[in-house]
Scaffold this active site. Structure first.
Site, mmCIF file in Angstrom:
data_model
loop_
_atom_site.group_PDB
_atom_site.id
_atom_site.type_symbol
_atom_site.label_atom_id
_atom_site.label_comp_id
_atom_site.label_asym_id
_atom_site.label_seq_id
_atom_site.Cartn_x
_atom_site.Cartn_y
_atom_site.Cartn_z
ATOM 1 N N HIS A 38 14.642 17.689 -5.990
ATOM 2 C CA HIS A 38 13.283 17.363 -6.109
ATOM 3 C C HIS A 38 12.650 16.257 -5.150
ATOM 4 O O HIS A 38 11.411 16.068 -5.111
ATOM 5 C CB HIS A 38 12.995 16.675 -7.444
ATOM 6 C CG HIS A 38 13.211 18.012 -8.695
ATOM 7 N ND1 HIS A 38 12.379 19.032 -8.893
ATOM 8 C CD2 HIS A 38 14.025 17.975 -9.598
ATOM 9 C CE1 HIS A 38 12.978 19.754 -9.752
ATOM 10 N NE2 HIS A 38 13.964 19.200 -10.273
ATOM 11 N N ASN A 39 13.516 15.726 -4.374
ATOM 12 C CA ASN A 39 13.329 15.057 -3.090
ATOM 13 C C ASN A 39 12.693 15.925 -2.060
ATOM 14 O O ASN A 39 13.097 17.093 -1.738
ATOM 15 C CB ASN A 39 14.636 14.356 -2.795
ATOM 16 C CG ASN A 39 14.166 13.202 -1.791
ATOM 17 O OD1 ASN A 39 13.541 13.357 -0.657
ATOM 18 N ND2 ASN A 39 14.795 12.069 -1.967
ATOM 19 N N ALA A 40 11.646 15.289 -1.671
ATOM 20 C CA ALA A 40 10.939 16.032 -0.625
ATOM 21 C C ALA A 40 11.356 16.038 0.828
ATOM 22 O O ALA A 40 10.542 16.644 1.815
ATOM 23 C CB ALA A 40 9.410 15.859 -0.773
ATOM 24 N N PHE A 41 12.269 15.301 0.967
ATOM 25 C CA PHE A 41 12.769 15.069 2.467
ATOM 26 C C PHE A 41 13.066 16.338 3.366
ATOM 27 O O PHE A 41 12.428 16.635 4.420
ATOM 28 C CB PHE A 41 13.937 14.108 2.431
ATOM 29 C CG PHE A 41 14.416 13.824 3.975
ATOM 30 C CD1 PHE A 41 13.838 13.030 4.612
ATOM 31 C CD2 PHE A 41 15.399 14.605 4.500
ATOM 32 C CE1 PHE A 41 14.463 12.718 5.917
ATOM 33 C CE2 PHE A 41 15.775 14.423 5.864
ATOM 34 C CZ PHE A 41 15.285 13.419 6.439
ATOM 35 N N THR A 145 10.218 9.986 -0.037
ATOM 36 C CA THR A 145 10.039 11.580 -0.505
ATOM 37 C C THR A 145 10.826 11.647 -1.739
ATOM 38 O O THR A 145 11.038 12.692 -2.271
ATOM 39 C CB THR A 145 11.021 12.193 0.652
ATOM 40 O OG1 THR A 145 12.398 11.336 0.746
ATOM 41 C CG2 THR A 145 10.321 12.235 2.024
#
Length: 167
Positions: A38-41, A145
């Site tokens: 779920h981290n947008a990085f 992120t």
């Protein structure tokens, strides 16, 4: 829990250093930067540099290197229950040797912080010990992120990262 970070992902041509604070639990288990799904990085890196989460991790990191991007964290180690940056125990932080890294990567022209905690840790634990020449490297605090920073929509995060990294 005492967490230990990873070595940097960098090569001699790096122009931008992206610094996080310390890998979260999922990243530590998988031994990969920003492994929490779920981290947008990696979605942002996919949009900007073709290094998206659909690619195998080694290919993603190679694409970043190909665009002059290096990854590391401010913390080499710290106590942190869970994965939230707010839970990092400041007195336990052992910073990475960023002075040596920056000295050995003379093309770094921008340090981008993945969130406010990374910027804060850098300002308090790293910056005071840097020689004046390295203190002059421009820095940009980017929106975190992390899924914990859900107040900002993905598109706004992507746009802010794009503006900073493509400048």
């Amino acid at each position: 829990m005492h967490a230990r970070g990873f070595p940097p992902i960098a090569d001699a041509h790096a122009r931008i250093l992206i610094l996080g604070s310390l890998p979260g639990q999922v990243s530590l288990r998988q031994r990969q930067y920003y492994a929490q799904p779920h981290n947008a990085f990696w979605r942002i890196m996919g949009a900007l540099f073709g290094a998206g989460p659909e690619l195998p991790y080694p290919e993603r990191t190679q694409r970043l290197l190909g665009h002059g991007i290096a990854l590391w964290d401010v913390c080499a180690a710290a106590q942190r229950p869970g994965s939230l940056d707010a839970a990092i125990v400041h007195a336990s932080v052992v910073p990475n040797d960023l002075a040596a890294f920056l000295a050995s990567h003379p093309h770094i022209a921008l340090i981008g912080f993945n969130g406010g905690k990374a910027a804060e840790l850098y300002r308090h634990l790293v910056l005071p010990g840097l020689p004046q020449t390295l203190r002059a490297i421009p820095c940009a605090t980017l929106p975190s992120t992390s899924p914990a920073h859900a107040a900002m929509p993905f598109e706004e995060k992507r746009a802010r990262w794009a503006a900073a990294l493509r400048a």
